[in-house]
Motif scaffolding. Structure first.
Motif, PDB file in Angstrom:
ATOM      1  N   SER A  39      -0.767  11.483  -3.198  1.00  0.00           N
ATOM      2  CA  SER A  39      -1.477  12.760  -3.131  1.00  0.00           C
ATOM      3  C   SER A  39      -2.279  12.938  -4.421  1.00  0.00           C
ATOM      4  O   SER A  39      -2.042  12.252  -5.415  1.00  0.00           O
ATOM      5  N   LYS A  64       0.847  -1.191   0.000  1.00  0.00           N
ATOM      6  CA  LYS A  64       0.000   0.000   0.000  1.00  0.00           C
ATOM      7  C   LYS A  64       0.881   1.239   0.000  1.00  0.00           C
ATOM      8  O   LYS A  64       1.890   1.302   0.689  1.00  0.00           O
ATOM      9  N   CYS A  84       0.667   5.732  -0.158  1.00  0.00           N
ATOM     10  CA  CYS A  84      -0.208   6.903  -0.041  1.00  0.00           C
ATOM     11  C   CYS A  84       0.172   7.866  -1.166  1.00  0.00           C
ATOM     12  O   CYS A  84       1.319   8.244  -1.306  1.00  0.00           O
TER      13      CYS A  84
END
Length: 68
Positions: A11, A7, A9
């Motif tokens: 933006s 996983k 993250c």
């Protein structure tokens, strides 16, 4: 097959690249069925290739930074 379970993250600004990448290939494929984009084949291929390379580079960089 842990590669698909990683996983990251992202933006919203980083998703712009993949959106441009997908949009240019959709337009390129659609241009074979419509004459409007016929003059832009090479420009679309160049944009697609550039955004694919850029997106894969960012993805790999982000995955490496999370492993640290």
């Amino acid at each position: 097959m842990n590669f698909l379970k990683i996983k990251t993250c992202w933006s919203n600004a980083e998703f712009i690249i993949i959106k441009i990448c997908m949009a240019t290939i959709y337009i390129f494929v659609g241009s074979y069925f419509h004459d409007f984009f016929q003059n832009y084949h090479w420009a679309l291929i160049e944009i697609f290739a550039f955004t694919v390379i850029w997106f894969v580079y960012q993805w790999i960089k982000k995955m490496k930074s999370q492993k640290l």
